[in-house]
Design an enzyme around this catalytic site. Structure first.
Site, PDB file in Angstrom:
ATOM      1  N   ASN A  93       0.769  -1.249  -0.135  1.00  0.00           N
ATOM      2  CA  ASN A  93      -0.038  -0.024  -0.118  1.00  0.00           C
ATOM      3  C   ASN A  93       0.914   1.348  -0.037  1.00  0.00           C
ATOM      4  OD1 ASN A  93      -2.503   1.868   0.695  1.00  0.00           O
ATOM      5  ND2 ASN A  93      -0.826   1.667   2.481  1.00  0.00           N
ATOM      6  N   TYR A 159       3.281  10.009 -10.914  1.00  0.00           N
ATOM      7  CA  TYR A 159       2.243   9.262 -10.145  1.00  0.00           C
ATOM      8  C   TYR A 159       1.411   8.389 -10.951  1.00  0.00           C
ATOM      9  CZ  TYR A 159      -1.845   8.613  -7.218  1.00  0.00           C
ATOM     10  OH  TYR A 159      -2.724   7.905  -6.446  1.00  0.00           O
ATOM     11  N   LYS A 163       1.258   4.194 -11.156  1.00  0.00           N
ATOM     12  CA  LYS A 163       0.130   3.402 -10.844  1.00  0.00           C
ATOM     13  C   LYS A 163      -0.504   2.658 -11.994  1.00  0.00           C
ATOM     14  CE  LYS A 163      -0.361   5.011  -6.498  1.00  0.00           C
ATOM     15  NZ  LYS A 163      -0.089   4.177  -5.408  1.00  0.00           N
ATOM     16  N   ILE A 192     -10.295   9.375  -1.261  1.00  0.00           N
ATOM     17  CA  ILE A 192     -10.462   8.959   0.301  1.00  0.00           C
ATOM     18  C   ILE A 192      -9.953  10.356   0.803  1.00  0.00           C
ATOM     19  CG2 ILE A 192      -9.568   7.778   2.324  1.00  0.00           C
ATOM     20  CD1 ILE A 192     -11.023   6.189  -0.015  1.00  0.00           C
TER      21      ILE A 192
END
Length: 250
Positions: A93, A159, A163, A192
């Site tokens: 994670n 980023y 991913k 989130i």
């Protein structure tokens, strides 16, 4: 449904466990019976989560490691096996969001740092988790990516690339290790809220307008989906990617 003994007798290894999604994953795994190795760069937040887990009757081990450092991850996995006796489950994670830059203006050290944590960190996890899980007789791994594994994120090339890379790494590893009883899946969290956003309801409302569910997700919602992928309920699921995003990618 009672999940309190879902992972009893199993050990889980969670990176980025000191905050955010990782801390919720660690808590929920412990609530469901797993012994949990909490891995991160800073000891203090890991210790706080570990204290919560042990106070509730669970088992936790604190391990400081930078996932971009292969030797640190190797040591953390070895310590987990030494302490708990085996490794059965892992959640890769740990991640960083990177700085906003157009590609021509993206400093190479920023690119290397983002790829080092977000993508190489997952590779390092798999490299050492897979042999340990095989030795234990099989198990499951979840790699955390992002909804931006399916979309480009403006001004965030490093980023987005990291991913997207998790998708290919997950699928290749899943193909290689399914025959050995090791399932490897990718989970894509939606938006989130971070602490800064939690104190700004106007910003949260603005972001929520672009999500079909009309709200941001929670770390525990992501954690429960992770637990599904790690559990025997997903025994025939490997190489998959699951978006838990309130419909963001619809």
């Amino acid at each position: 449904m009672n999940f309190s003994d879902q992972f009893t007798g199993r050990t889980a290894f969670v990176t980025g466990a000191g905050s955010g999604i990782g801390s919720d994953v660690a808590r929920v795994l412990a609530e469901r019976g797993a012994a949990v190795a909490l891995v991160g760069r800073q000891e203090a937040p890991l210790r706080q989560i570990a204290d919560e887990i042990t106070a509730a009757g669970g088992r936790a081990l604190v391990l400081t490691a930078d996932v971009s450092d292969a030797h640190a991850v190797e040591h953390a996995v070895a310590e987990t096996v030494r302490h708990f006796g085996a490794l059965h489950l892992a959640v890769n994670n740990a991640g960083t969001s990177s700085v906003h830059h157009d590609v021509p203006d993206l400093p190479e050290d920023e690119w290397n740092a983002t790829i080092g944590i977000n993508l190489s960190g997952v590779f390092h996890g798999l490299k050492y988790q897979i042999p340990a899980i095989k030795e234990a007789g099989g198990g499951a791994i979840v790699n955390i990516s992002s909804v931006f594994a399916d979309r480009g994120l403006s001004h965030r090339a490093a980023y987005s690339a990291s991913k997207h890379g998790i998708r290919g790494l997950t699928r290749s590893a899943a193909a290689d290790w399914a025959r050995h009883g090791i399932r490897i899946n990718e989970l894509q969290p939606g938006v989130i809220p971070v602490p800064r956003q939690q104190g700004n309801p106007e910003e949260v409302a603005r972001i929520a307008e672009g999500i079909p569910a009309r709200r941001l997700g929670t770390g525990r919602e992501i954690a429960k989906a992770v637990c599904f992928l790690l559990s025997d309920e997903a025994a025939y699921v490997t190489g998959a990617h699951l978006a838990v995003d309130g419909g963001f990618l619809v």
